[in-house]
Design a protein around this motif. Sequence first.
Motif, mmCIF file in Angstrom:
data_model
loop_
_atom_site.group_PDB
_atom_site.id
_atom_site.type_symbol
_atom_site.label_atom_id
_atom_site.label_comp_id
_atom_site.label_asym_id
_atom_site.label_seq_id
_atom_site.Cartn_x
_atom_site.Cartn_y
_atom_site.Cartn_z
ATOM 1 N N CYS A 40 40.778 55.936 47.087
ATOM 2 C CA CYS A 40 40.640 54.482 47.177
ATOM 3 C C CYS A 40 39.465 54.075 48.060
ATOM 4 O O CYS A 40 38.854 53.029 47.835
ATOM 5 C CB CYS A 40 41.906 53.847 47.734
ATOM 6 S SG CYS A 40 43.433 54.567 47.109
ATOM 7 N N CYS A 43 36.010 52.430 47.195
ATOM 8 C CA CYS A 43 35.861 51.005 46.859
ATOM 9 C C CYS A 43 36.573 50.091 47.848
ATOM 10 O O CYS A 43 36.328 48.888 47.851
ATOM 11 C CB CYS A 43 36.432 50.714 45.480
ATOM 12 S SG CYS A 43 35.585 51.574 44.156
ATOM 13 N N HIS A 44 37.535 50.629 48.599
ATOM 14 C CA HIS A 44 38.331 49.763 49.470
ATOM 15 C C HIS A 44 38.196 50.160 50.920
ATOM 16 O O HIS A 44 38.235 51.347 51.248
ATOM 17 C CB HIS A 44 39.821 49.871 49.118
ATOM 18 C CG HIS A 44 40.199 49.206 47.832
ATOM 19 N ND1 HIS A 44 40.294 47.848 47.690
ATOM 20 C CD2 HIS A 44 40.509 49.729 46.621
ATOM 21 C CE1 HIS A 44 40.659 47.564 46.448
ATOM 22 N NE2 HIS A 44 40.791 48.689 45.770
ATOM 23 N N ARG A 61 50.961 40.010 50.529
ATOM 24 C CA ARG A 61 50.427 39.181 49.433
ATOM 25 C C ARG A 61 51.165 39.422 48.130
ATOM 26 O O ARG A 61 51.368 38.508 47.346
ATOM 27 C CB ARG A 61 48.942 39.523 49.196
ATOM 28 C CG ARG A 61 47.975 38.998 50.224
ATOM 29 C CD ARG A 61 46.563 38.920 49.641
ATOM 30 N NE ARG A 61 45.943 40.216 49.419
ATOM 31 C CZ ARG A 61 45.388 40.959 50.354
ATOM 32 N NH1 ARG A 61 45.393 40.548 51.594
ATOM 33 N NH2 ARG A 61 44.824 42.117 50.074
ATOM 34 N N TYR A 84 47.399 35.919 39.175
ATOM 35 C CA TYR A 84 46.813 36.428 40.419
ATOM 36 C C TYR A 84 45.779 37.510 40.089
ATOM 37 O O TYR A 84 44.658 37.497 40.596
ATOM 38 C CB TYR A 84 47.917 36.990 41.328
ATOM 39 C CG TYR A 84 47.407 37.644 42.594
ATOM 40 C CD1 TYR A 84 47.419 36.965 43.810
ATOM 41 C CD2 TYR A 84 46.923 38.962 42.585
ATOM 42 C CE1 TYR A 84 46.959 37.565 44.972
ATOM 43 C CE2 TYR A 84 46.457 39.569 43.740
ATOM 44 C CZ TYR A 84 46.476 38.870 44.932
ATOM 45 O OH TYR A 84 46.016 39.476 46.077
ATOM 46 N N ILE A 95 34.835 43.765 38.007
ATOM 47 C CA ILE A 95 34.709 45.221 38.198
ATOM 48 C C ILE A 95 36.096 45.810 37.951
ATOM 49 O O ILE A 95 37.047 45.473 38.664
ATOM 50 C CB ILE A 95 34.270 45.579 39.633
ATOM 51 C CG1 ILE A 95 32.940 44.913 39.974
ATOM 52 C CG2 ILE A 95 34.193 47.093 39.813
ATOM 53 C CD1 ILE A 95 32.591 44.979 41.459
ATOM 54 N N MET A 97 39.137 48.155 38.237
ATOM 55 C CA MET A 97 39.599 49.226 39.127
ATOM 56 C C MET A 97 40.137 50.360 38.254
ATOM 57 O O MET A 97 40.895 50.101 37.314
ATOM 58 C CB MET A 97 40.694 48.675 40.033
ATOM 59 C CG MET A 97 41.359 49.729 40.859
ATOM 60 S SD MET A 97 42.392 48.972 42.122
ATOM 61 C CE MET A 97 43.764 50.102 42.095
HETATM 62 C C1 HEC Z 1 36.044 51.926 41.498
HETATM 63 C C2 HEC Z 1 36.487 51.126 42.618
HETATM 64 C C3 HEC Z 1 37.967 51.120 43.019
HETATM 65 C C4 HEC Z 1 38.773 52.175 43.340
HETATM 66 C C5 HEC Z 1 38.441 53.659 43.352
HETATM 67 C C6 HEC Z 1 40.061 51.613 43.722
HETATM 68 N N1 HEC Z 1 40.014 50.244 43.613
HETATM 69 FE FE1 HEC Z 1 41.527 48.928 44.017
HETATM 70 N N2 HEC Z 1 40.385 47.390 43.437
HETATM 71 C C7 HEC Z 1 39.054 47.477 43.034
HETATM 72 C C8 HEC Z 1 38.581 46.148 42.649
HETATM 73 C C9 HEC Z 1 37.179 45.820 42.150
HETATM 74 C C10 HEC Z 1 39.670 45.267 42.825
HETATM 75 C C11 HEC Z 1 39.724 43.767 42.529
HETATM 76 C C12 HEC Z 1 40.466 43.529 41.229
HETATM 77 C C13 HEC Z 1 39.698 43.985 40.015
HETATM 78 O O1 HEC Z 1 38.470 43.792 39.957
HETATM 79 O O2 HEC Z 1 40.333 44.561 39.114
HETATM 80 C C14 HEC Z 1 40.787 46.093 43.342
HETATM 81 C C15 HEC Z 1 42.046 45.567 43.688
HETATM 82 C C16 HEC Z 1 43.064 46.302 44.277
HETATM 83 C C17 HEC Z 1 44.313 45.745 44.735
HETATM 84 C C18 HEC Z 1 44.718 44.279 44.767
HETATM 85 C C19 HEC Z 1 44.158 43.739 46.076
HETATM 86 C C20 HEC Z 1 44.572 42.351 46.449
HETATM 87 O O3 HEC Z 1 44.004 41.846 47.418
HETATM 88 O O4 HEC Z 1 45.439 41.769 45.808
HETATM 89 C C21 HEC Z 1 45.046 46.789 45.225
HETATM 90 C C22 HEC Z 1 46.440 46.740 45.825
HETATM 91 C C23 HEC Z 1 44.236 47.970 45.062
HETATM 92 N N3 HEC Z 1 43.038 47.644 44.485
HETATM 93 C C24 HEC Z 1 44.655 49.216 45.462
HETATM 94 C C25 HEC Z 1 43.915 50.384 45.248
HETATM 95 C C26 HEC Z 1 44.391 51.702 45.583
HETATM 96 C C27 HEC Z 1 45.735 51.996 46.247
HETATM 97 C C28 HEC Z 1 43.426 52.590 45.206
HETATM 98 C C29 HEC Z 1 43.462 54.104 45.309
HETATM 99 C C30 HEC Z 1 44.569 54.780 44.697
HETATM 100 C C31 HEC Z 1 42.333 51.820 44.637
HETATM 101 N N4 HEC Z 1 42.669 50.496 44.677
HETATM 102 C C32 HEC Z 1 41.157 52.354 44.139
HETATM 103 C C33 HEC Z 1 38.309 48.615 42.996
HETATM 104 C C34 HEC Z 1 38.749 49.899 43.195
#
Ligand code: HEC
Length: 184
Positions: A40, A43-44, A61, A84, A95, A97
């Motif tokens: 994660c 990106c996070h 949230r 949401y 983008i 995820m």
């Molecule tokens: C390639 C980049 C990427 C990766 C790797 C990634 N995410 Fe995300 N994540 C995003 C993006 C961009 C969003 C915003 C929503 C969207 O664009 O789909 C998001 C949104 C989220 C949200 C919602 C956040 C909110 O404020 O409501 C959660 C929870 C989340 N990710 C958890 C995870 C977790 C746990 C992992 C690892 C297992 C992970 N993400 C891996 C890019 C990524």
Amino acid sequence: MKYNTMKPIFILIFLMLANTICSVAAPPADAGKIIFSSRCAGCHNINKVVTGPALAGIDQRRPMDWIIKFVHSSQTVIKGGDPYAVALYDKFNKIPMPDHPDLTSSDINGIIDYIKSSAITGSASETAPFRPEKIHPAYLPLSLNTLNNWGFAGAYLILVFLLIGALLALVKVKSIQRKMSGKG
Ligand code: HEC
């Protein structure tokens, strides 16, 4: 029985206790931290927006089952029309995820625990009193909410104590035997 003959027993007991304490004290958020860092963190960030949103406070949230669905397949949630998720997707320039269908609910719970333990929260009531159990939940292994996770550790602990009891009883019996036979 002389101290010298008992020394190895004490060393054994000490090693077993040390082993137990180490296994009990390992915070469960560790597993979550490992998954978060490898899958994660690209990106996070927990406390700031990078490619994806800052994840601090996510457990407040969104409900846990939403988080699990979203991590398994965010696009499924977005295409399902969840308002949401759609708004968030737009905000983050559409983008997508990547899906993580192989993570179990307990993996994701572990990630959330790690996020909670590393979140820097703005509100004074959250930051002012130092509450170690919030930062390191496992330092109180027997508190009610962590008790579930410690079934194994608990059983192990009981085993260790039973073993110590048995050893002590043995030592006692031996020394009585020696006294009776006039050698002690
Ligand atoms: C390639 C980049 C990427 C990766 C790797 C990634 N995410 Fe995300 N994540 C995003 C993006 C961009 C969003 C915003 C929503 C969207 O664009 O789909 C998001 C949104 C989220 C949200 C919602 C956040 C909110 O404020 O409501 C959660 C929870 C989340 N990710 C958890 C995870 C977790 C746990 C992992 C690892 C297992 C992970 N993400 C891996 C890019 C990524």
